[in-house]
Scaffold this active site. Structure first.
Site, PDB file in Angstrom:
ATOM      1  N   GLU A 175       8.216  24.187 -50.517  1.00 41.83           N
ATOM      2  CA  GLU A 175       7.209  23.989 -50.333  1.00 41.83           C
ATOM      3  C   GLU A 175       5.743  24.343 -51.006  1.00 41.83           C
ATOM      4  O   GLU A 175       5.634  25.550 -50.233  1.00 41.83           O
ATOM      5  CB  GLU A 175       7.014  24.067 -48.851  1.00 41.83           C
ATOM      6  CG  GLU A 175       5.461  23.803 -47.741  1.00 41.83           C
ATOM      7  CD  GLU A 175       5.833  23.911 -45.621  1.00 41.83           C
ATOM      8  OE1 GLU A 175       6.715  23.845 -45.824  1.00 41.83           O
ATOM      9  OE2 GLU A 175       5.041  23.409 -45.892  1.00 41.83           O
ATOM     10  N   LYS A 217       8.555  19.763 -50.017  1.00 44.48           N
ATOM     11  CA  LYS A 217       7.824  19.576 -48.957  1.00 44.48           C
ATOM     12  C   LYS A 217       6.763  19.400 -48.943  1.00 44.48           C
ATOM     13  O   LYS A 217       5.830  20.988 -49.766  1.00 44.48           O
ATOM     14  CB  LYS A 217       8.438  20.741 -47.781  1.00 44.48           C
ATOM     15  CG  LYS A 217       7.028  20.652 -46.283  1.00 44.48           C
ATOM     16  CD  LYS A 217       8.054  21.436 -45.703  1.00 44.48           C
ATOM     17  CE  LYS A 217       6.834  21.215 -44.075  1.00 44.48           C
ATOM     18  NZ  LYS A 217       7.968  21.736 -43.285  1.00 44.48           N
TER      19      LYS A 217
HETATM   20  C1  5MM Z   1       5.991  25.318 -38.392  1.00 46.15           C
HETATM   21  O1  5MM Z   1       5.369  26.313 -38.895  1.00 46.15           O
HETATM   22  C2  5MM Z   1       5.786  26.211 -40.325  1.00 46.15           C
HETATM   23  C3  5MM Z   1       5.694  27.991 -40.265  1.00 46.15           C
HETATM   24  O2  5MM Z   1       4.356  28.620 -40.843  1.00 46.15           O
HETATM   25  P1  5MM Z   1       4.116  30.055 -40.623  1.00 46.15           P
HETATM   26  O3  5MM Z   1       4.921  31.153 -40.747  1.00 46.15           O
HETATM   27  O4  5MM Z   1       2.912  30.636 -40.972  1.00 46.15           O
HETATM   28  O5  5MM Z   1       4.168  30.388 -38.989  1.00 46.15           O
HETATM   29  C4  5MM Z   1       5.557  25.534 -41.279  1.00 46.15           C
HETATM   30  O6  5MM Z   1       5.618  26.608 -42.787  1.00 46.15           O
HETATM   31  C5  5MM Z   1       5.385  24.559 -41.513  1.00 46.15           C
HETATM   32  O7  5MM Z   1       6.369  24.293 -41.420  1.00 46.15           O
HETATM   33  C6  5MM Z   1       3.683  23.907 -42.293  1.00 46.15           C
HETATM   34  O8  5MM Z   1       3.137  24.081 -42.585  1.00 46.15           O
HETATM   35  C7  5MM Z   1       4.171  22.189 -41.719  1.00 46.15           C
HETATM   36  O9  5MM Z   1       3.573  22.671 -40.657  1.00 46.15           O
HETATM   37  P2  5MM Z   1       1.986  20.983 -40.232  1.00 46.15           P
HETATM   38  O10 5MM Z   1       1.734  20.979 -39.153  1.00 46.15           O
HETATM   39  O11 5MM Z   1       1.429  21.317 -41.224  1.00 46.15           O
HETATM   40  O12 5MM Z   1       3.324  19.861 -40.959  1.00 46.15           O
END
Ligand code: 5MM
Length: 352
Positions: A175, A217
């Site tokens: 990602e 991703k």
């Molecule tokens: C769910 O949030 C994931 C983990 O974030 P942190 O470790 O920073 O707390 C994050 O990586 C998430 O998988 C991605 O940002 C994609 O989530 P969104 O909300 O952007 O679809």
């Protein structure tokens, strides 16, 4: 050793996507507090239990990404989360990075850490039921950013992570997220996304990573959150696919988009438009906020509201599943603009 291609095929099954429920303790705690729920380990567990026990979840969700804390917690009835997901016919994923930290020498930019001890951690996660993993790099758009140094440092870490995942029989979700934060144009987002993806695949190819056993991703190509530019689903879809086609090898196993802080309805409409265009890879969603925000708002930590939270999640999953199979009709742009509420958690990206 698990069959990596089989795992990719399961993750990318038609009409199914991935639920990213792997918020770190800090992010999840802030989200809970924002919803008026005390940020305790017990409440983080209850919230994730509400999500993963949603009736019929497996109809639109092939995999759920967990954080280390949730991976080791148990549902009220006793099973661990990986056990509960396996019983529901859903693959368990695990976020294995330890977060984005300031990159020395590049003010304002970050590099994601977590390689130390990763071989041993992956082996343990695999033995406890993990079939895929996730590592997120954050790429900032600003004056002079993203720098070549930040792109290379993050790409290198993503590559070493992917190699270790394959060694452990785990499919890596790679990602490289270009953040929506800022006033930048959609064109700048496209350029940064191409740069991030080219840097990532240059490393993956140099290390001979088996690309059909990797899921990318990416962010969608959209204008910055504070930009006045407006882009409808068809424009987003065209720019996103053009970008991916310039940088992503055709052998890659699948593309699973993040939502990035877009309002849920916009993320779904954009996904539906992307799916209408031809692409050489299977395409799906790996949304966090765009799937769970309505569920958290409906649940708010009240046991009697578990069903309401699950209904909200079920609706988001069904809409995104329909977006993948052609059953979702795009609302008129005007309606999408009306749905364009601000990110309920504007510090999401900056706080990570
Ligand atoms: C769910 O949030 C994931 C983990 O974030 P942190 O470790 O920073 O707390 C994050 O990586 C998430 O998988 C991605 O940002 C994609 O989530 P969104 O909300 O952007 O679809």
């Amino acid at each position: 050793m698990t069959d990596l291609n089989g795992t990719v095929a399961e993750l990318m099954a038609r009409g199914k996507g991935i639920l990213a429920a792997d918020e770190s303790i800090a992010t999840m705690s802030a989200r809970l507090e924002g919803a008026g729920v005390a940020a305790t380990a017990q409440n983080r567990c209850a919230y994730r239990e509400m999500l993963v026990t949603t009736p019929g979840l497996s109809q639109g969700v092939s995999g759920v990404i967990l954080s280390d804390e949730t991976f080791r917690q148990r549902l009220a009835a006793g099973p661990t989360f990986p056990e509960a997901l396996a019983s529901a016919g859903i693959l368990t994923g695990i976020k294995v990075d330890t977060g984005a930290k300031p990159l020395a020498g590049q003010p304002g930019e970050k590099v994601t850490e977590g390689l130390d001890g990763l071989r041993e951690r992956l082996s343990e996660y695999a033995s406890l039921g993990a079939r895929f993993a996730k590592w997120r790099a954050v790429i900032v758009i600003a004056d002079g950013c993203p720098s070549r140094q930040a792109l290379r440092a993050n790409a290198h870490a993503l590559c070493r992570y992917a190699a270790l995942c394959h060694e452990a029989g785990i499919v890596p979700i790679v990602e490289p997220e270009v953040l929506m934060d800022g006033q930048h144009s959609m064109d700048l987002c496209a350029k940064a996304s191409i740069a991030a993806q080219l840097a990532t695949f240059a490393e993956l190819q140099e290390f001979g990573i088996q690309l059909d056993a990797v899921v990318l991703k990416p962010n969608m190509v959209v204008p910055g959150k504070d930009s006045a530019e407006v882009a409808g689903p068809e424009e987003v879809a065209k720019a996103t696919l053009e970008t991916l086609c310039m940088a992503v090898p055709e052998e890659v196993g699948g593309i699973a988009f993040l939502s990035g802080g877009q309002p849920p309805a916009k993320a779904t409409a954009n996904l539906a438009a992307i799916r209408c265009l031809p692409a050489p890879w299977p395409v799906t969603f790996s949304f966090g906020r765009a799937l769970v925000d309505p569920a958290l708002a409906a649940w708010r930590g009240v046991p009697a509201k578990v069903t309401a939270g699950q209904r909200a999640l079920g609706q988001q999953v069904a809409a995104n599943s329909a977006a993948l199979t052609g059953g979702f009709s795009l609302p008129a742009d005007a309606m999408l603009m009306a749905l364009d509420d601000p990110d309920p958690d504007p510090d999401h990206a900056r706080s990570r």
